[in-house]
Motif scaffolding. Structure first.
Motif, short mmCIF file in Angstrom:
data_model
loop_
_atom_site.label_atom_id
_atom_site.label_comp_id
_atom_site.label_asym_id
_atom_site.label_seq_id
_atom_site.Cartn_x
_atom_site.Cartn_y
_atom_site.Cartn_z
N PRO A 54 0.80 -1.22 0.00
CA PRO A 54 0.00 0.00 0.00
C PRO A 54 0.84 1.28 0.00
O PRO A 54 0.38 2.31 -0.47
CB PRO A 54 -0.82 -0.11 1.28
CG PRO A 54 -0.88 -1.56 1.58
CD PRO A 54 0.42 -2.12 1.09
N SER A 55 2.05 1.21 0.48
CA SER A 55 2.92 2.40 0.52
C SER A 55 3.61 2.67 -0.82
O SER A 55 4.19 3.73 -1.00
CB SER A 55 3.97 2.25 1.61
OG SER A 55 3.34 2.16 2.86
N ASN A 56 3.56 1.70 -1.73
CA ASN A 56 4.24 1.84 -3.02
C ASN A 56 3.28 2.08 -4.18
O ASN A 56 3.71 2.17 -5.32
CB ASN A 56 5.11 0.62 -3.30
CG ASN A 56 6.24 0.51 -2.31
OD1 ASN A 56 6.63 1.49 -1.69
ND2 ASN A 56 6.77 -0.68 -2.16
N LEU A 57 2.00 2.12 -3.90
CA LEU A 57 0.98 2.45 -4.89
C LEU A 57 0.48 3.84 -4.55
O LEU A 57 -0.06 4.07 -3.48
CB LEU A 57 -0.17 1.44 -4.85
CG LEU A 57 0.24 -0.03 -4.98
CD1 LEU A 57 -0.97 -0.93 -4.77
CD2 LEU A 57 0.88 -0.30 -6.31
N MET A 58 0.70 4.78 -5.44
CA MET A 58 0.46 6.18 -5.11
C MET A 58 -0.73 6.76 -5.87
O MET A 58 -1.05 6.33 -6.98
CB MET A 58 1.71 7.00 -5.45
CG MET A 58 2.97 6.51 -4.76
SD MET A 58 2.89 6.61 -2.98
CE MET A 58 3.10 8.36 -2.76
N VAL A 59 -1.35 7.78 -5.25
CA VAL A 59 -2.48 8.49 -5.84
C VAL A 59 -2.13 9.98 -5.89
O VAL A 59 -1.49 10.52 -4.97
CB VAL A 59 -3.78 8.26 -5.02
CG1 VAL A 59 -3.62 8.64 -3.57
CG2 VAL A 59 -4.95 9.00 -5.64
N ASN A 60 -2.52 10.62 -6.97
CA ASN A 60 -2.38 12.07 -7.10
C ASN A 60 -3.78 12.65 -7.26
O ASN A 60 -4.41 12.48 -8.28
CB ASN A 60 -1.52 12.44 -8.31
CG ASN A 60 -1.53 13.93 -8.59
OD1 ASN A 60 -1.69 14.74 -7.68
ND2 ASN A 60 -1.38 14.30 -9.84
N GLU A 61 -4.26 13.31 -6.23
CA GLU A 61 -5.58 13.94 -6.27
C GLU A 61 -5.46 15.47 -6.28
O GLU A 61 -6.42 16.17 -6.03
CB GLU A 61 -6.43 13.48 -5.08
CG GLU A 61 -6.71 12.00 -5.11
CD GLU A 61 -7.51 11.51 -3.92
OE1 GLU A 61 -8.42 10.71 -4.13
OE2 GLU A 61 -7.20 11.92 -2.78
#
Length: 131
Positions: A54-61
């Motif tokens: 979960p720490s290596n899958l990133m989201v940009n909102e």
């Protein structure tokens, strides 16, 4: 260790971990984008990420920075799928809770499918610790 090169350039923080997504709909869209990114990394470059968590899958909102809405990070354990010699890394590394079951048992070489299982465990983890 002559065949290993480590480079890092950090300009500023970008994005946030998938578990910090603003909604479940956003989280699923980000997970889908990360799966597509992983598929692209594999099919175009022959690279396996090897540390899905979960720490290596990133989201940009960030609406003011409309670049990639989802992306993978932490490729320091990534390997070429068809390598000719050892990478020099000692032992197996990564996030144990999100490692494919067969990898620590040395039952198979790390493959594309071994990174799909951790994505299932990430989804399971995120569902159990829902937003």
């Amino acid at each position: 260790m002559a065949n290993r090169v480590h480079r890092r350039v950090i300009v500023q923080d970008y994005g946030k971990a998938i578990y910090k997504a603003s909604s479940k709909v956003s989280l699923l869209a980000v997970l889908e984008g990360c799966i597509e990114g992983y598929k692209s990394l594999h099919t175009q470059a022959g690279i396996l990420q090897c540390n899905m968590s979960p720490s290596n899958l990133m989201v940009n909102e960030d609406v003011y920075n409309p670049s990639w809405c989802s992306f993978l990070i932490d490729l320091d354990l990534a390997i070429k799928e068809q390598w000719e010699e050892s990478s020099g890394a000692r032992g197996k590394a990564g996030t144990p809770a999100f490692t494919a079951i067969r990898v620590p048992l040395d039952e198979a070489n790390h493959s594309f499918m071994h990174n799909l299982e951790p994505l299932f465990w990430v989804l399971f983890f995120l569902d159990m610790h829902s937003l």
